[in-house]
Design an enzyme around this catalytic site. Structure first.
Site, mmCIF file in Angstrom:
data_model
loop_
_atom_site.group_PDB
_atom_site.id
_atom_site.type_symbol
_atom_site.label_atom_id
_atom_site.label_comp_id
_atom_site.label_asym_id
_atom_site.label_seq_id
_atom_site.Cartn_x
_atom_site.Cartn_y
_atom_site.Cartn_z
ATOM 1 N N ASP A 26 4.792 -7.961 15.736
ATOM 2 C CA ASP A 26 4.577 -7.566 14.358
ATOM 3 C C ASP A 26 5.930 -7.589 13.653
ATOM 4 O O ASP A 26 6.984 -7.554 14.301
ATOM 5 C CB ASP A 26 3.957 -6.163 14.320
ATOM 6 C CG ASP A 26 3.611 -5.722 12.911
ATOM 7 O OD1 ASP A 26 2.982 -6.512 12.185
ATOM 8 O OD2 ASP A 26 3.983 -4.593 12.538
ATOM 9 N N ASP A 28 6.768 -5.928 9.948
ATOM 10 C CA ASP A 28 7.078 -4.686 9.245
ATOM 11 C C ASP A 28 7.043 -3.508 10.211
ATOM 12 O O ASP A 28 6.023 -3.253 10.854
ATOM 13 C CB ASP A 28 6.078 -4.432 8.107
ATOM 14 C CG ASP A 28 6.237 -5.417 6.964
ATOM 15 O OD1 ASP A 28 7.387 -5.611 6.532
ATOM 16 O OD2 ASP A 28 5.232 -5.988 6.516
ATOM 17 N N ASP A 225 4.039 -1.512 15.947
ATOM 18 C CA ASP A 225 4.330 -0.109 15.622
ATOM 19 C C ASP A 225 3.089 0.649 15.180
ATOM 20 O O ASP A 225 3.163 1.854 14.966
ATOM 21 C CB ASP A 225 5.378 -0.028 14.506
ATOM 22 C CG ASP A 225 4.835 -0.517 13.167
ATOM 23 O OD1 ASP A 225 4.282 -1.641 13.119
ATOM 24 O OD2 ASP A 225 4.945 0.214 12.160
#
Length: 351
Positions: A26, A28, A225
């Site tokens: 990922d 961001d 995250d």
């Protein structure tokens, strides 16, 4: 142990960048936040790549096309090609193309990433409900997306046109904090129309399929995250996952994770790619843990649920304590979500 029955983070005697051939990262909250590289990300990714691991960047953000994302990563110090970037715009465009004839018009509520991905699939982006679109597609359009764009979507959907969404992330991280994501915008249209979109992005299968088709990964590791997109998407795709604590999910949120949100591995940041993971072992007998669902040890820490609360004893690395706490909380919760107060235990770890 299957992902769906996970009751503790897994250990690995081999560095993760050696155990898996491809990292599905990922962006961001993992590689950057607000456009700036997260601490240790650049060095860790370059080391993993130089050692032979393929790096693929998988994002639910449909705003920017792959070449723009790759250029940004290269500028940050992580050389990347457009082919290394997989977006929810690509996944949703494939989904639409499988249901509509070539050349069909698609009303775009979003940015250039969607328009470019649609053209790659032989579809024609249009801007108005009066352009006779065969479908509506909605993706993140940036903080300045005009309210009138939602109206265009509603006009078309209320005429019976099928509706697609790149993703439904309610929030997105920025340099100033958490801001509304595409999921919040999708809710506006859902409320106004009563319709339900077909969604492509993480954690749903179309995004994982797009990623595997484009990377050819054989032993993939999802790195993210967010529990509800990255980790759930990994579980849905049947692959292992590494949660890093540099974005949306904090230690308290991890302890309350439901089975579909429990990662294989947990680490502070992307340095976790370059190391093995310590084993979390069940302890047969712990003084004071009578009646506990299970006691678990990682490093110098032992954790269990006793007296209605999570208990942590010992000392050592904070992450080892967190891994032990996860095992105790997840075992106690079973197939649910542990809601016991973990404040004291986490305070011992400074988390």
């Amino acid at each position: 142990m299957s992902q769906r029955s996970r009751t503790r983070p897994s250990g690995s005697t081999t560095a993760l960048n050696e155990a898996y051939d491809t990292a599905l990262l990922d962006l961001d909250g993992v590689v950057y936040a607000g456009g700036e590289a997260i601490a240790y990300a650049v060095e860790s990714l370059n080391t993993a790549r130089d050692a032979g691991m393929r790096l693929a960047y998988v994002t639910n953000n449909a705003l920017r096309p792959p070449d723009t994302v790759a250029a940004h990563l290269t500028e940050l110090g992580v050389p990347a090609d457009p082919a290394d970037v997989i977006t929810s715009a690509q996944a949703v465009s494939r989904l639409i193309a499988e249901q509509l004839p070539q050349g069909s018009k698609v009303l775009v509520i979003g940015g250039d990433g969607l328009r470019i991905a649609l053209r790659e699939r032989g579809l024609e982006p249009v801007e108005s409900a009066d352009d006779d679109p065969a479908a509506v597609v909605q993706g993140y359009g940036g903080p300045d997306l005009a309210w009138g764009r939602f109206a265009e979507a509603c006009y078309a959907i209320n005429r019976g046109v099928p509706w697609f969404a790149s993703n439904t992330d309610l929030t997105i991280p920025s340099a100033r904090g958490i801001m509304p994501g595409n999921g919040a915008a999708v809710e506006v249209v859902r409320i106004a129309t009563g319709a339900e979109p077909q969604v492509a992005g993480k954690p749903l299968p179309p995004m994982h399929r797009e990623t595997i088709l484009r990377t050819g990964a054989k032993r993939a590791l999802v790195v993210g995250d967010r529990l509800d997109t990255d980790i759930e998407g990994a579980i849905n795709g049947g692959v292992d996952s590494l949660l890093v604590l540099t974005g949306v999910t904090d230690a308290a949120g991890l302890l309350t994770a439901e089975p579909r949100h429990r990662p294989t591995y947990v680490d502070a940041d992307l340095r976790g790619l370059l190391t093995g993971q310590p084993e979390v072992s069940e302890v047969a007998d712990v003084t004071g843990a009578g009646g506990a669902a299970g006691a678990f040890r990682c490093g110098g820490w032992t954790a269990y649920v006793g007296g209605g609360a999570l208990v942590l004893d010992g000392d050592g690395a904070a992450l080892d304590g967190l891994r032990a706490l996860c095992a105790a909380a997840w075992t106690d919760a079973g197939d649910g979500s542990c809601t016991r107060d973990a404040g004291k235990a986490l305070a011992k770890l400074g988390l």
